[in-house]
Scaffold this active site. Structure first.
Site, PDB file in Angstrom:
ATOM      1  N   GLU A 201     -24.577   4.995 -14.969  1.00  9.65           N
ATOM      2  CA  GLU A 201     -24.897   5.978 -16.002  1.00  9.65           C
ATOM      3  C   GLU A 201     -26.168   6.702 -15.565  1.00  9.65           C
ATOM      4  O   GLU A 201     -27.214   6.066 -15.408  1.00  9.65           O
ATOM      5  CB  GLU A 201     -25.107   5.250 -17.317  1.00  9.65           C
ATOM      6  CG  GLU A 201     -24.961   6.081 -18.558  1.00  9.65           C
ATOM      7  CD  GLU A 201     -24.990   5.198 -19.792  1.00  9.65           C
ATOM      8  OE1 GLU A 201     -23.952   5.095 -20.454  1.00  9.65           O
ATOM      9  OE2 GLU A 201     -26.045   4.603 -20.074  1.00  9.65           O
TER      10      GLU A 201
ATOM     11  N   ASP B 187     -34.522   7.539 -27.000  1.00 15.10           N
ATOM     12  CA  ASP B 187     -35.000   6.576 -26.014  1.00 15.10           C
ATOM     13  C   ASP B 187     -36.351   5.986 -26.394  1.00 15.10           C
ATOM     14  O   ASP B 187     -37.219   6.660 -26.954  1.00 15.10           O
ATOM     15  CB  ASP B 187     -35.098   7.245 -24.644  1.00 15.10           C
ATOM     16  CG  ASP B 187     -33.723   7.554 -24.069  1.00 15.10           C
ATOM     17  OD1 ASP B 187     -32.944   6.605 -23.908  1.00 15.10           O
ATOM     18  OD2 ASP B 187     -33.429   8.736 -23.800  1.00 15.10           O
TER      19      ASP B 187
END
EC number: 4.2.1.20
Length: 261
Positions: free
Chosen positions: A49, A60
């Protein structure tokens, strides 16, 4: 079938969970990022990924936010990320690669341009902040290029919405293990209950990400889900301990999944 479809079939035949490894493209620079990602498949990653760097990665946590900033400071762009994948494919043309991105950098670059330039290089795209009702045009264009738009669900996604997502989802489902940011804490008891709820609804493999950090987490989830996504723990290892330690950790995680069928 693209590389992702083939890998998912292989994992099904081997009756084991697959390992998905996340890294931010260009962190800490293009050359080191390329060297690492080119060796992930050999080290044991089933799917890679690749995060497209963005200045405001709101989903994040601190570790991956820092990786985005390091990559951007080193000059990594969407175009450079495509060039990175081209360089990886010179060494590894078998391991599926999924782009993980936010809408902003993708739309600024041009979605049609992005998928035209990555045809036969990547196997799907996961768009973290794309609203459910906004996905159809992306799905159609990706399907035309033999790529998947990876669907996402969260602990708070109601059953009715799960069923709606299931009707259109292809490739695999990415289920966020915990509400919050990448790299957060993992509640395995709650997660196992959610997995039991999700799996009967979807006829495609289910991946679990966000909060999976160590060997005990991987052992606990082995063969309970189809794919296990590890990001922050690997990004942190790469930044603090270097490439060899990171590849060793990938191999350890992969061996656990191969041994716990």
């Amino acid at each position: 079938m693209n590389r992702l479809d083939q890998k998912l079939e292989q994992l099904k035949l081997e009756n084991r969970s697959g390992l998905v490894c996340y890294f931010t493209a260009g962190d800490p620079n293009f050359a080191e990022s390329c060297r690492l990602l080119s060796q992930l498949g050999q080290a044991g990653a089933d799917i890679i990924e690749v995060g497209i760097p963005f200045s405001d990665p709101v989903a994040d946590g601190e570790i991956i936010q820092a990786a985005h900033l390091r990559a951007l400071s080193a000059g990594q762009t969407v175009k450079q990320t495509i060039e990175l994948v081209k360089a990886i494919r010179l060494h590894d043309d078998q391991t599926p690669i999924i782009f993980m991105t936010y809408l902003n950098p993708m739309m600024q670059y041009g979605f049609e341009t992005l998928i035209a330039e990555t045809e036969n290089l990547i196997d799907g795209i996961l768009i973290l902040d794309a609203p459910y009702g906004y996905r159809e045009k992306f799905e159609v264009q990706l399907n035309e290029k033999n790529m998947h738009l990876i669907a996402m669900t969260a602990p708070t996604t109601p059953v009715e919405r799960l069923e709606q997502i299931s009707a259109r989802a292809t490739g695999f489902l990415y289920h966020v293990a915990e509400n919050g940011l990448t790299g957060g804490d993992l509640n395995l008891s709650n997660l196992e209950k959610k997995i039991a709820e999700i799996k009967p609804i979807f006829n495609i493999p289910v991946a679990i990400g966000f909060g999976i950090k160590n060997e005990s987490h991987v052992k606990a989830l082995a063969n309970k889900v189809d794919l296990i996504v590890i990001g922050s723990a690997l990004v942190d290892t790469f930044f603090n301990k270097g490439m060899n330690a990171t590849l060793e950790k990938v191999t350890v995680f992969s061996q656990i999944l191969r041994e716990n069928k």
